[in-house]
Design a protein around this motif. Structure first.
Motif, PDB file in Angstrom:
ATOM      1  N   THR A  57       0.690  -1.248   0.266  1.00  0.00           N
ATOM      2  CA  THR A  57       0.176   0.045   0.019  1.00  0.00           C
ATOM      3  C   THR A  57       0.742   1.572  -0.051  1.00  0.00           C
ATOM      4  O   THR A  57       1.864   1.142   0.301  1.00  0.00           O
ATOM      5  N   TYR A  59       0.277   5.612   0.228  1.00  0.00           N
ATOM      6  CA  TYR A  59      -1.219   6.563   1.156  1.00  0.00           C
ATOM      7  C   TYR A  59      -0.103   8.057   1.087  1.00  0.00           C
ATOM      8  O   TYR A  59       1.089   8.563   1.411  1.00  0.00           O
ATOM      9  N   THR A  68      -8.184   3.519   5.502  1.00  0.00           N
ATOM     10  CA  THR A  68      -7.906   2.240   5.050  1.00  0.00           C
ATOM     11  C   THR A  68      -8.249   1.653   4.166  1.00  0.00           C
ATOM     12  O   THR A  68      -8.922   1.357   3.307  1.00  0.00           O
ATOM     13  N   SER A  70      -7.929  -0.842   1.298  1.00  0.00           N
ATOM     14  CA  SER A  70      -7.817  -3.039   1.292  1.00  0.00           C
ATOM     15  C   SER A  70      -8.371  -3.357  -0.397  1.00  0.00           C
ATOM     16  O   SER A  70      -9.044  -2.911  -1.331  1.00  0.00           O
TER      17      SER A  70
END
Length: 114
Positions: A57, A59, A68, A70
């Motif tokens: 991931t 960000y 978050t 997913s």
């Protein structure tokens, strides 16, 4: 061809939470990357978060610790859990799928009231 459909946007008060979903269909390739972008009124479209098929991931600084990302590759779904929402998070949120080329969803509006 890949089709993307976002859902889960809406109106929420500051400090609240929303969960966005992106459903992908069509020809899905292994080794792809999915991402969430957002575009506020009069602003450019910015990367919010991305996730590889392997789960790596990334960000944007402005959402670290609050959002978050997913995905469920078996279901071709991607999610964005948004907590501690701020008025400046108000934007249209877009799902993007990247493999041989980029594909975009139509966007879902998120409005955070103060």
């Amino acid at each position: 061809q890949v089709q993307l459909v976002e859902s889960g946007g809406g109106l929420v008060q500051a400090g609240g939470s929303l969960r966005l979903s992106c459903a992908a269909s069509g020809t899905i390739f292994i080794g792809d990357v999915m991402a969430w972008y957002r575009q506020g009124p009069g602003k450019q479209r910015d990367l919010v978060a991305s996730i590889t098929r392997g789960g790596r991931t990334n960000y944007a600084e402005f959402v670290k610790g609050r959002f978050t990302i997913s995905r469920d590759s078996a279901k071709n779904m991607m999610y964005l859990q948004m907590d501690s929402l701020k008025p400046e998070d108000t934007a249209v949120y877009y799902c993007k799928y990247t493999s041989l080329r980029d594909y975009w969803g139509q966007g879902t509006q998120v409005t955070v009231s103060s």
